[in-house]
Design an enzyme around this catalytic site. Sequence first.
Site, short mmCIF file in Angstrom:
data_model
loop_
_atom_site.label_atom_id
_atom_site.label_comp_id
_atom_site.label_asym_id
_atom_site.label_seq_id
_atom_site.Cartn_x
_atom_site.Cartn_y
_atom_site.Cartn_z
N VAL A 57 27.88 53.32 87.81
CA VAL A 57 27.68 52.31 86.76
C VAL A 57 28.82 52.46 85.76
O VAL A 57 29.44 53.52 85.67
CB VAL A 57 26.30 52.43 86.06
CG1 VAL A 57 25.17 52.09 87.03
CG2 VAL A 57 26.10 53.80 85.46
N SER A 58 29.08 51.39 85.02
CA SER A 58 30.24 51.37 84.14
C SER A 58 30.05 52.11 82.83
O SER A 58 31.01 52.64 82.27
CB SER A 58 30.65 49.93 83.85
OG SER A 58 30.99 49.29 85.05
#
Length: 192
Positions: A57-58
Amino acid sequence: MRLKAWAEQMGVTYHTAYDWFRKGKMPVPAYQTPSGTIIVEAPDEHVDGVCVVYARVSSADQKDGLDGQVARLTGWATSQGLSVDRVVTEVGSALNGSRRRFQGLLADKNVSVVVVEHRDRAVRFGFDYLQAALSAQGRRVEVMNDTELDDDLVRDMTEVLTSLCARVYGKRGAKKRAAAAAAAAEATKVGG
């Protein structure tokens, strides 16, 4: 096989392949015989190695989504006949190259298959180059959902817009803004 034949097969010039050999940067094992011929040990097509599920995930506020991503990836990999040996999760943007865990997977020659949910979970740009480099070593990246953008031009435009939006608005909202810009461009094309 000889270095020249290997270079032709990989789509690089002999000079480039020889330069890689001389500098010790060949992606596959190679050696020079006493007569001076350079022999490349081409990897087997079906290397038995480690299969790793890679979920990313970012940002930290998206961390809760990692478990669901891992579950989807593990289920899909198993349905494809892959035996998952390891799971690696990471929080980090695809817009920079400082993801240590992903870099570790790429550097680990025992890892033969890396399973990701979307192409951009691995790299934002240059996925085909990554796949080609790994293929030269008998390794690969499997993408669970590779149908998100079938048109190469649309994919390229989205990647460019994402990069530009990241510079203008910051990394967090870049993907959302790029998708909105691409949708607006598509609507204009359809309407006009």
